[in-house]
Design an enzyme around this catalytic site. Structure first.
Site, short mmCIF file in Angstrom:
data_model
loop_
_atom_site.label_atom_id
_atom_site.label_comp_id
_atom_site.label_asym_id
_atom_site.label_seq_id
_atom_site.Cartn_x
_atom_site.Cartn_y
_atom_site.Cartn_z
N HIS A 9 62.84 32.77 15.18
CA HIS A 9 62.73 31.25 15.55
C HIS A 9 61.22 30.92 15.89
CE1 HIS A 9 66.84 31.09 15.12
NE2 HIS A 9 67.11 29.61 15.46
N HIS A 170 58.62 58.04 24.82
CA HIS A 170 59.09 56.52 24.64
C HIS A 170 59.12 56.39 23.11
CE1 HIS A 170 54.96 55.13 24.60
NE2 HIS A 170 54.75 56.16 25.34
N HIS A 434 57.95 43.92 36.87
CA HIS A 434 57.24 42.92 35.78
C HIS A 434 56.59 41.91 36.59
CE1 HIS A 434 59.83 44.45 32.17
NE2 HIS A 434 58.80 44.99 32.06
#
Length: 476
Positions: A9, A170, A434
């Protein structure tokens, strides 16, 4: 050969996922096309079947095209595009229900390594296994023991290395490893602390949770076993293609001032009390929850775009990650099951489900992952605002201020004006969270874990934060 199409979107989200996926590529084994957003400056969030059709056609020079989608109308647009395509091209296309970010990364690595379409889809669909295992959540497709004919035996040879990558193996180092080992005619296993996985999937490698200084062993047997072991050893010597130097360390040091002075603004994040009492119509309550989640997902798309515009793709990735986490039908289903079992309200059930997930983060032994609990609290607060109708605005600051709070949400930090807010002082919080990462990108002085030191601070007090000593004092 399998090529990918990303349908989202949000143009920014689609491009961001595409950029991240292309970083997994080491050759031309997989093409990626993006069909994201709509061409309407006033309302850019949405999907366009014609744009999806064009993206598919642009990468249709292959055996198969796998379409990765985010939510809702993305699926409808992809299905409409299939109806509009030439039948010969449409026959090559498969639609994938995997989570957009994790699924696309796993599919990219798998496709680039030459896997067939069924294997690429399988790897994409299993992309959440590693996250589930790290959080202690049930995983329907978690790694299972290898079949008896694929168990390492006495004829297998091995080589062991110590991982030096600061963040372990990772996504990016794992993709290098999959690619490096994909071309050898040999049976191979990666082993850590007695647990083995087959190293042909990003997800399987992630399930090992390989950290810095862990011992990692490659076991191989077959015609090209020695070549595979040599390639593994060379890749490990190159730290799996990753620099060991901290990224942008100098830039961070110059952006964040050592001290900040301002007027205290005491702030409490939104956390409404919810009632267990159900509404007259449980079905209507469930629908209200579904709408609240969708509105929160829309918020996260806007926050992703804002972070990209103001700061960087890395900061934007925080909120696209929140979008992926919240856009999980299992969370909604768990809330609905709880509503049915206990006859509680949607708000109470949703609060219970996300609070439980937040606590699971807090119980992890990895400080970096543990600090992610505040992201869940952020999602809970924002979705409850939409569910209860108690929309809370970000405070307006009329003078240079120090924001003082017990904790702060990532979305709140992002929306602060760094010209008005000089710093953030928290009773709790984490330097690995964060909010801390975003604050540093904004050039804000961020001081956390102040405990009882914040008890004496009152609205309007003159404060000085010291980012070096992590202390707060009342300014004279």
């Amino acid at each position: 050969m399998v090529n990918l199409v990303i349908v989202s979107h949000s143009a920014q989200l689609g491009e961001g996922v595409g950029t991240l996926a292309r970083q997994m590529l080491m050759g031309d084994g997989c093409k990626i096309a993006i069909a994201a957003g709509i061409d309407d400056p006033e309302n850019p969030i949405g999907t366009d079947p014609i744009k999806v059709m064009g993206a598919i056609e642009s990468v249709a020079d292959t055996d198969h095209v796998l379409v990765m989608m985010d939510i809702g109308s993305a699926l409808l647009s992809a299905e409409t595009a299939l109806e509009l395509l030439d039948p010969a091209i449409a026959a090559k296309v498969r639609l994938c229900a995997a989570p957009l970010v994790e699924g696309t990364l796993a599919a990219t690595v798998s496709a680039a390594a030459g896997a067939n379409i069924e294997r690429v889809i399988c790897d994409a669909m299993n992309a959440l296994d590693a996250k589930c295992e790290q959080l202690g959540l049930p995983s329907p497709s978690a790694a299972k023991p290898t079949s008896p004919d694929l168990v390492p035996d006495a004829d297998a040879r091995s080589v062991a290395i110590v991982v030096k990558n600061p963040n372990g193996i990772h996504v990016r180092p794992a993709s290098r490893l999959v690619s490096a080992l994909s071309g050898f005619n040999a049976d191979m296993w990666l082993e850590k602390n007695g647990k083995c996985v087959v190293p042909d999937s990003l997800n399987q490698i992630a399930l090992l949770q390989v950290r810095c200084n862990d011992m990692l062993r490659l076991i191989a047997k077959g015609e090209q076993a020695e070549d595979a072991l040599a390639a593994f050893k060379r890749l490990a010597a190159e730290n799996f293609g990753e620099s060991l130097e901290p990224a942008n360390a100098d830039n961070v040091a110059t952006q964040v001032p050592p001290q900040a002075t301002g007027t205290a603004f005491c702030y409490t994040p939104f956390s409404p009390e919810v009632s267990q009492q159900p509404t007259a119509s449980p079905q209507a309550d469930q629908q209200r929850l579904r709408v609240a989640i969708q509105n929160t997902l829309n918020d996260l798309s806007a926050l992703t775009a804002l972070a990209e515009e103001r700061y960087s793709a890395d900061i934007a990735a925080i909120f696209s990650g929140h979008h992926t986490l919240l856009d999980d039908p299992d969370l909604f289903d768990m809330a609905c099951d709880l509503m049915q079992e206990t006859q509680c309200s949607a708000a109470w059930a949703w609060h219970h489900v996300l609070s439980d997930l937040s606590q699971q983060y807090l119980q992890l032994d990895d400080p970096y992952l543990q600090a992610r609990y505040i992201d869940i609290e952020d999602l809970l607060s924002r979705s409850l605002q939409h569910l209860t109708g108690e929309i809370v605005q970000i405070p307006a600051f009329i003078r240079p201020s120090i924001l003082v709070a017990d904790v702060i949400y990532p979305s709140t930090i992002l929306q602060l004006d760094p010209k008005a807010v000089q710093g953030v002082c928290l009773r709790d919080g984490s330097d690995a969270s964060h909010p801390a990462i975003i604050a540093r990108a904004m050039g804000l002085c961020y001081v956390c874990q102040q405990g009882k030191a914040v008890d004496s601070i009152k609205m309007g007090d003159a404060l000085t934060l010291d980012c070096v000593t992590q202390r707060i004092t009342h300014a004279d």
